[in-house]
Design a protein around this motif. Structure first.
Motif, PDB file in Angstrom:
ATOM      1  N   GLY A  59     -45.742 -12.196 -25.474  1.00  0.00           N
ATOM      2  CA  GLY A  59     -45.145 -11.399 -26.544  1.00  0.00           C
ATOM      3  C   GLY A  59     -45.016  -9.938 -26.161  1.00  0.00           C
ATOM      4  N   TRP A  60     -46.061  -9.423 -25.476  1.00  0.00           N
ATOM      5  CA  TRP A  60     -46.002  -8.017 -25.045  1.00  0.00           C
ATOM      6  C   TRP A  60     -44.915  -7.809 -24.008  1.00  0.00           C
ATOM      7  N   ALA A  61     -44.809  -8.776 -23.060  1.00  0.00           N
ATOM      8  CA  ALA A  61     -43.778  -8.670 -22.023  1.00  0.00           C
ATOM      9  C   ALA A  61     -42.389  -8.795 -22.630  1.00  0.00           C
ATOM     10  N   GLY A  62     -42.279  -9.625 -23.676  1.00  0.00           N
ATOM     11  CA  GLY A  62     -40.973  -9.778 -24.294  1.00  0.00           C
ATOM     12  C   GLY A  62     -40.542  -8.549 -25.073  1.00  0.00           C
ATOM     13  N   SER A  63     -41.554  -7.781 -25.562  1.00  0.00           N
ATOM     14  CA  SER A  63     -41.196  -6.568 -26.315  1.00  0.00           C
ATOM     15  C   SER A  63     -40.900  -5.374 -25.428  1.00  0.00           C
ATOM     16  N   MET A  64     -41.141  -5.490 -24.111  1.00  0.00           N
ATOM     17  CA  MET A  64     -40.900  -4.373 -23.202  1.00  0.00           C
ATOM     18  C   MET A  64     -39.447  -3.899 -23.214  1.00  0.00           C
ATOM     19  N   PRO A  65     -38.457  -4.782 -23.124  1.00  0.00           N
ATOM     20  CA  PRO A  65     -37.066  -4.290 -23.162  1.00  0.00           C
ATOM     21  C   PRO A  65     -36.731  -3.559 -24.449  1.00  0.00           C
ATOM     22  N   SER A  66     -37.213  -4.079 -25.592  1.00  0.00           N
ATOM     23  CA  SER A  66     -36.910  -3.411 -26.854  1.00  0.00           C
ATOM     24  C   SER A  66     -37.573  -2.042 -26.918  1.00  0.00           C
ATOM     25  N   ARG A  67     -38.814  -1.912 -26.404  1.00  0.00           N
ATOM     26  CA  ARG A  67     -39.475  -0.617 -26.376  1.00  0.00           C
ATOM     27  C   ARG A  67     -38.735   0.356 -25.470  1.00  0.00           C
ATOM     28  N   LEU A  68     -38.270  -0.139 -24.348  1.00  0.00           N
ATOM     29  CA  LEU A  68     -37.523   0.712 -23.432  1.00  0.00           C
ATOM     30  C   LEU A  68     -36.237   1.211 -24.076  1.00  0.00           C
ATOM     31  N   VAL A  69     -35.550   0.307 -24.778  1.00  0.00           N
ATOM     32  CA  VAL A  69     -34.312   0.693 -25.449  1.00  0.00           C
ATOM     33  C   VAL A  69     -34.577   1.742 -26.520  1.00  0.00           C
ATOM     34  N   LYS A  70     -35.650   1.531 -27.305  1.00  0.00           N
ATOM     35  CA  LYS A  70     -35.980   2.505 -28.342  1.00  0.00           C
ATOM     36  C   LYS A  70     -36.359   3.858 -27.751  1.00  0.00           C
ATOM     37  N   GLY A  71     -37.075   3.830 -26.605  1.00  0.00           N
ATOM     38  CA  GLY A  71     -37.418   5.090 -25.952  1.00  0.00           C
ATOM     39  C   GLY A  71     -36.191   5.840 -25.469  1.00  0.00           C
ATOM     40  N   VAL A  72     -35.249   5.102 -24.891  1.00  0.00           N
ATOM     41  CA  VAL A  72     -34.006   5.743 -24.434  1.00  0.00           C
ATOM     42  C   VAL A  72     -33.216   6.277 -25.616  1.00  0.00           C
ATOM     43  N   GLU A  73     -33.224   5.534 -26.731  1.00  0.00           N
ATOM     44  CA  GLU A  73     -32.523   6.010 -27.929  1.00  0.00           C
ATOM     45  C   GLU A  73     -33.123   7.308 -28.459  1.00  0.00           C
ATOM     46  N   ARG A  95     -32.645  13.161 -29.176  1.00  0.00           N
ATOM     47  CA  ARG A  95     -33.154  14.516 -28.995  1.00  0.00           C
ATOM     48  C   ARG A  95     -32.190  15.368 -28.178  1.00  0.00           C
ATOM     49  N   VAL A  96     -31.603  14.780 -27.151  1.00  0.00           N
ATOM     50  CA  VAL A  96     -30.634  15.529 -26.337  1.00  0.00           C
ATOM     51  C   VAL A  96     -29.409  15.899 -27.169  1.00  0.00           C
ATOM     52  N   ILE A  97     -28.935  14.948 -27.958  1.00  0.00           N
ATOM     53  CA  ILE A  97     -27.764  15.215 -28.807  1.00  0.00           C
ATOM     54  C   ILE A  97     -28.089  16.292 -29.841  1.00  0.00           C
ATOM     55  N   ASP A  98     -29.280  16.213 -30.441  1.00  0.00           N
ATOM     56  CA  ASP A  98     -29.677  17.227 -31.422  1.00  0.00           C
ATOM     57  C   ASP A  98     -29.778  18.607 -30.777  1.00  0.00           C
ATOM     58  N   ALA A  99     -30.324  18.652 -29.549  1.00  0.00           N
ATOM     59  CA  ALA A  99     -30.437  19.943 -28.854  1.00  0.00           C
ATOM     60  C   ALA A  99     -29.061  20.521 -28.544  1.00  0.00           C
TER      61      ALA A  99
END
Length: 275
Positions: free
Chosen positions: A6-20, A25-29
């Motif tokens: 389950g943790w390994a399966g959530s890695m892609p979603s966490r990565l996507v959320k981190g990039v988002e 933040r870059v867009i806001d700046a």
């Protein structure tokens, strides 16, 4: 095995959320940078009306410049005294203690005068400007001006901007002058460096165009940056007590970083051909 899968399966979603989050933040700046640039252009466009009301600029000169004078003079005196003490100890190792006046003057006029004075100006006057503009927005005074067909940028913002730009070089010059006096007190009166050598070597080594004029240009640029940041943060602050306090903190932090970054760029540009 199930929790690991389950943790390994959530890695892609966490990565996507981190990039988002990074992207947001870059867009806001970038958005805030664009808004700040537009705000600065509006200040320049409405500067003519503020100079037609010169009494407003003079009033703000008192608030930003005169009320900052005490901390500038006292800080300059102690910085010069420390420079005189430390400089004498360093120069004595090489048998050049008579050049103490040169070291004190060049350190103050080139670097410490404009930079330290700008940092003090941002802490005292910049934070006060942000808090004042932010409170005017929170109490809807700016909105009331707009309803009465009075442009708040021309009436409130532009006079404060030019008051800060004018007062910053003057405060930096007073800081440097008081610092030289502090170095004189420690070097000549306390330690015993020859007074004639102290002043004559300083006079012969400090060049007006290369040292004094470049210091004035630095302090002018710092004044523009600090005052523009303070005004924008106050004008853009959320109309709450927490929003105004946060804008005041951002003013000091952003102004300090901008001063140090601009100092590096200006120094690299001004003194690249020396030696």
């Amino acid at each position: 095995m199930t929790p690991i899968c389950g943790w390994a399966g959530s890695m892609p979603s966490r990565l996507v959320k981190g990039v988002e989050r990074i992207g947001h933040r870059v867009i806001d700046a970038l958005w805030r940078l664009g808004v700040a640039s537009r705000f600065f252009v509006l200040i320049l466009l409405h500067s003519g009306s503020s100079f037609r009301r010169i009494h407003l600029v003079i009033k703000e000169l008192f608030s930003t410049g005169v009320l900052s004078l005490i901390i500038i003079l006292v800080s300059g005196l102690f910085v010069g005294m420390v420079l005189g003490m430390q400089g004498y100890d360093t120069l004595q190792r090489y048998g050049s203690e008579e050049a103490l006046g040169v070291m004190v003057a060049l350190s103050l006029v080139r670097e410490l005068g404009p930079v330290v004075a700008a940092l003090l100006f941002a802490s005292r006057a910049g934070s006060a400007i942000t808090a004042e503009i932010g409170l005017m927005k929170a109490t809807e005074q700016l909105s009331a001006m707009e309803m009465m067909a009075v442009n708040p940028i021309a009436r409130v913002v532009a006079p404060r901007f030019w008051a800060g730009v004018i007062s910053m070089p003057l405060l930096a010059a007073m800081f440097s002058a008081m610092g030289v006096f502090g170095g004189y007190l420690v070097g000549v009166k306390l330690i015993g460096v020859d007074e004639g050598s102290f002043w004559s070597q300083m006079q012969s080594a400090v060049d007006f165009h290369q040292d004094i004029l470049n210091g004035i240009i630095k302090s002018f640029v710092f004044g523009v940056a600090v005052t523009a940041i303070a005004l924008f943060e106050g004008y853009d602050a959320p109309p709450t007590a927490e929003g105004v306090s946060g804008a005041t903190t951002r003013t000091v932090v952003t102004s300090s970083l901008a001063i140090l970054a601009l100092d590096f760029m200006l120094t690299a540009f001004m003194f690249r051909g020396e030696g």
